[in-house]
Design a protein around this motif. Sequence first.
Motif, PDB file in Angstrom:
ATOM      1  N   SER A   5       0.836  -1.199   0.000  1.00  0.00           N
ATOM      2  CA  SER A   5       0.000   0.000   0.000  1.00  0.00           C
ATOM      3  C   SER A   5       0.871   1.249   0.000  1.00  0.00           C
ATOM      4  CB  SER A   5      -0.898  -0.006   1.236  1.00  0.00           C
ATOM      5  OG  SER A   5      -0.064  -0.066   2.358  1.00  0.00           O
ATOM      6  N   SER A   6       2.176   1.085  -0.207  1.00  0.00           N
ATOM      7  CA  SER A   6       3.061   2.252  -0.207  1.00  0.00           C
ATOM      8  C   SER A   6       2.798   3.099  -1.448  1.00  0.00           C
ATOM      9  CB  SER A   6       4.510   1.807  -0.179  1.00  0.00           C
ATOM     10  OG  SER A   6       4.779   1.099  -1.354  1.00  0.00           O
ATOM     11  N   PRO A   7       3.156   4.394  -1.394  1.00  0.00           N
ATOM     12  CA  PRO A   7       2.830   5.264  -2.524  1.00  0.00           C
ATOM     13  C   PRO A   7       3.529   4.858  -3.813  1.00  0.00           C
ATOM     14  CG  PRO A   7       3.743   6.514  -0.670  1.00  0.00           C
ATOM     15  CD  PRO A   7       3.844   5.072  -0.310  1.00  0.00           C
ATOM     16  N   THR A 444       4.066  11.700  -5.463  1.00  0.00           N
ATOM     17  CA  THR A 444       3.670  10.412  -4.896  1.00  0.00           C
ATOM     18  C   THR A 444       2.164  10.304  -4.962  1.00  0.00           C
ATOM     19  OG1 THR A 444       3.631  11.387  -2.705  1.00  0.00           O
ATOM     20  CG2 THR A 444       5.627  10.225  -3.317  1.00  0.00           C
ATOM     21  N   SER A 446      -1.025   7.744  -3.567  1.00  0.00           N
ATOM     22  CA  SER A 446      -1.363   6.542  -2.810  1.00  0.00           C
ATOM     23  C   SER A 446      -2.205   5.660  -3.712  1.00  0.00           C
ATOM     24  CB  SER A 446      -2.120   6.901  -1.533  1.00  0.00           C
ATOM     25  OG  SER A 446      -3.393   7.362  -1.898  1.00  0.00           O
TER      26      SER A 446
END
Length: 451
Positions: A5-7, A444, A446
């Motif tokens: 779930s990291s950007p 970035t 999400s």
Amino acid sequence: MTTSSSPVLLVRGGHELSGDVRVSGFKHAFVTVLAGALTGRSTVTVDNCPDIEETRVLLALARSFGVRVRGGGRTVSVDPSGLTEHALDPRLVDRVHGAVYLLPALLARFGQVRLPAAGGCRIGDAASGARPVHQYAEVLRRFGAEVATGQDGSLTVRADRMTACELDLRDWTADRELRTGPLYSGATKMAILAAASARGTTRLRHPYPKPDVTELVRLLDATGRPARYTPEGDLLIEGRPDGGHGRPVRHELVSDLIEVVTWATAAALTGGKVRLTGLTPGRLAAGLAPEIAVARDMGLSWHPTARSLVLTGEPPSAAADITVASHGIYSDSQPFFMLLATLGPGVSHIRETVWRRRFTHVPELRRLGADIEVVDAEARVLGGHPPSRPGQSVVGRDLRSTAALLLAALAVPGRARVYGSEHLVRGYEDLVGDLVRLGARIRTESHEDGG
Ligand SMILES: CC(=O)N[C@H]1[C@@H](OP(=O)(O)OP(=O)(O)OC[C@H]2O[C@@H](n3ccc(=O)[nH]c3=O)[C@H](O)[C@@H]2O)O[C@H](CO)[C@@H](O)[C@@H]1O
Ligand SMILES: C=C(OP(=O)(O)O)C(=O)O
């Protein structure tokens, strides 16, 4: 594309980088210096600490043992006198590879310890990417410990006392024919840390020669566990079960060698001018000697002779012939040299003898337009095919491959998406922020934003 779930990093490449970056202290050396400090009695103040996830997790583990940790960011003091707990929290151990090296300090103090499976980059030869632990078990047995290894990579170790020994690090070579040579880093570090608290003087033959080891040797010597190299290159460590002299000690960490390689690659790829500051020139140049030699052969000048180093964005003028080996360039530098080779002329050859499957960046670089083939742990890189294809998504699967893919995306004239940003925090203070400050266009997003 990825379950994390990291950007996602949305990159718009083709912009020159220029400006100053302060290089942090060396991640691998922080690990061994902290582990060495915990085997002793001195309060150790570490200057030039890298403010990265690896540091934060290891310090959280130290605190959980009762160690008093003061400061934060670039200067941290650890006072091991309160070390009274030996349970290693598996949720912390699972986040970094460096946790394995805390084992000797706990073993020396409590006579037993269970080390859950450690995390870090999954770059091992096993299909799962798991890294071996048998070398640690074998080394500890030589000091008189009983060791049981779990299927999951955990270790359970008992030793009422540890006794000095003489050992040749070549013994831990599974394959004597490996061109990597016998200098395994994990076995060397575990042996030095065990020797620090063992009774008697340990002699290590063929120790791994890199700064993560030499920094640890310096720290042991300074804290009253005399450690020195013989003229033949053996390492002698006088163990002190009482933990040494106990007086406070300061240790400035050598600059992060792989971060220097990262920035040198970034400058060459984007044609910019990057000045690295805060360097520890002597120890950095010694540790980076193999990388500096390869860069010179490729027509690049990276020699750090002062506390700062200017990197002008020249592309390589010659192809490379590289063997990644324990006495040669770091395996951690390999993805960056591969990227540089795509820019240069001719055909480059890169043989990976340390982590023979550490090529997950190759299909991703090909997606961006590079021409690379891998056969039997050897990559053949056709120069003149730098990353150039816009509109692609690439996935980084470990720390250095993600960093290299991010740099590759910066070279693409157009848009690219880079997945795997969660890996970066373990080894870089703020790579994305630093790149943006130097002129990179990175946003970035999400997964919720982007779907
Ligand atoms: C020697 C070497 O260059 N080590 C690298 C290794 O250290 P790290 O300490 O993680 O790993 P080791 O040095 O213990 O092992 C490196 C290699 O040797 C093999 N092996 C190890 C022990 C053994 O008994 N038999 C055997 O064949 C391993 O499977 C692996 O292929 O990864 C780190 C993270 O990328 C790098 O910073 C180090 O530079
Ligand atoms: C593989 C690396 O680190 P670790 O050993 O912490 O997984 C790295 O720093 O490239």
